[in-house]
Design an enzyme around this catalytic site. Structure first.
Site, PDB file in Angstrom:
ATOM      1  N   GLU A  46     -55.287   5.649 -41.449  1.00 55.81           N
ATOM      2  CA  GLU A  46     -55.240   5.857 -42.902  1.00 55.81           C
ATOM      3  C   GLU A  46     -56.642   6.035 -43.458  1.00 55.81           C
ATOM      4  O   GLU A  46     -57.617   5.515 -42.910  1.00 55.81           O
ATOM      5  CB  GLU A  46     -54.578   4.685 -43.650  1.00 55.81           C
ATOM      6  CG  GLU A  46     -53.078   4.580 -43.495  1.00 55.81           C
ATOM      7  CD  GLU A  46     -52.651   3.540 -42.498  1.00 55.81           C
ATOM      8  OE1 GLU A  46     -51.436   3.389 -42.280  1.00 55.81           O
ATOM      9  OE2 GLU A  46     -53.536   2.881 -41.913  1.00 55.81           O
ATOM     10  N   THR A  47     -56.716   6.762 -44.552  1.00 55.22           N
ATOM     11  CA  THR A  47     -57.913   6.861 -45.388  1.00 55.22           C
ATOM     12  C   THR A  47     -57.475   6.603 -46.813  1.00 55.22           C
ATOM     13  O   THR A  47     -56.395   7.042 -47.230  1.00 55.22           O
ATOM     14  CB  THR A  47     -58.567   8.251 -45.268  1.00 55.22           C
ATOM     15  OG1 THR A  47     -59.069   8.416 -43.936  1.00 55.22           O
ATOM     16  CG2 THR A  47     -59.706   8.428 -46.251  1.00 55.22           C
TER      17      THR A  47
END
Length: 285
Positions: A46-47
């Site tokens: 994830e970002t």
């Protein structure tokens, strides 16, 4: 305002031992397509993108992206984003709890002496899987059906199906399929032997857009919903520590506590290891 990236290690028991997260600040001018493009470039699970809140009770807002979609909630992105917000000078409105705004609504966080913790959000799907769903999960994991002690949906946003096995050793021995024809989100948990440093071993498997099976190093959302399941079914009644990432060479530690009012808190250590500017996508403030 220039775009900045903060690379935060979440749930590690030491430096570079947890789940890395890229937190992007100064992202107010980015469109969703640009956020997804950056997420794919970083190629982490994830970002996140730190934004001003829109809810009057929230201290900040976050958008969470995987390699193929935006999530309403995820655990290690919640702690990592809060960590970056605090390092960026964030001050909670009520000076006691921090309130994060995300797709799942408002998430409460607390800052302890050496870790952050979030209140487990309610599950959007629970209960037993169908026989067909469990059969597919077993085939994906390479399990015989009789090895499954219990199974339940543990979905608080990402879509996890929880599988409980008899031991941590069996969890660590799993060799799931390298690819699968449809998207999978499977979390597996088993108890450690008596006297071990931790209480449970957890592994989380999901498939990327190409169908390739990946293992997440340490997963806050899964541990939150697994904890709700374990407490409500009487598997455990006390605070515990879950290990995750062992097969990946990580030493993730997730600290689970349940208060007298029933609220469950998911905590872990957070550390920033890299900060810097992003060139090529800067936007005017």
């Amino acid at each position: 305002m220039a775009l900045c990236v903060h690379m935060v290690d979440v749930f590690g028991s030491g430096a570079f031992s947890g789940n890395p997260l890229a937190v992007i600040t100064g992202a107010e001018g980015l469109e969703a397509e640009e956020m997804l493009r950056l997420t794919r470039w970083f190629n982490l699970s994830e970002t996140t993108f730190l934004l001003p809140p829109t809810h009057p009770q929230a201290d900040y807002r976050v958008r969470i992206f995987t390699l193929d979609q935006e999530l309403p909630f995820a655990g290690h992105p919640t702690l990592g984003t809060c960590h970056a917000w605090l390092e960026h000078g964030g001050i909670a409105k009520d000076h006691t709890e921090i309130v994060q705004e995300c797709g799942a609504g408002l998430i409460r966080l607390r800052r302890g002496p050496d870790q952050l913790a979030f209140a487990a959000p309610p599950r959007i799907r629970s209960g037993a899987p169908t026989a067909e769903e469990l059969d597919e999960a077993c085939r994906f994991l390479g399990l015989d059906a009789e090895e499954v002690v219990a199974a339940a949906w543990c979905d608080n946003g990402p879509g996890w199906l929880g599988i409980r096995l008899a031991s941590a050793d069996r969890v660590l021995a799993l060799e799931p399929a390298r690819s699968w024809p449809r998207h999978m989100d499977i979390g597996v948990i088993g108890p450690q032997a008596c006297g071990a440093e931790t209480d449970f071993e957890v592994r989380a498997f999901f498939s990327d857009p190409s169908g390739t099976t990946l293992e997440d190093p340490v997963t806050g959302s899964l541990n939150a919903s697994l904890a709700q399941w374990l407490f409500e079914t009487g598997v455990t009644e006390h605070a515990y520590i879950a290990a995750q990432g062992t097969r990946l060479g990580r030493s993730g530690r997730v600290h689970i506590q349940r208060e007298q009012d029933g609220h469950i808190w998911i905590g872990g250590q957070t550390r920033t290891h890299v900060t810097g500017n992003l060139v090529g996508l800067s936007r005017e403030a």
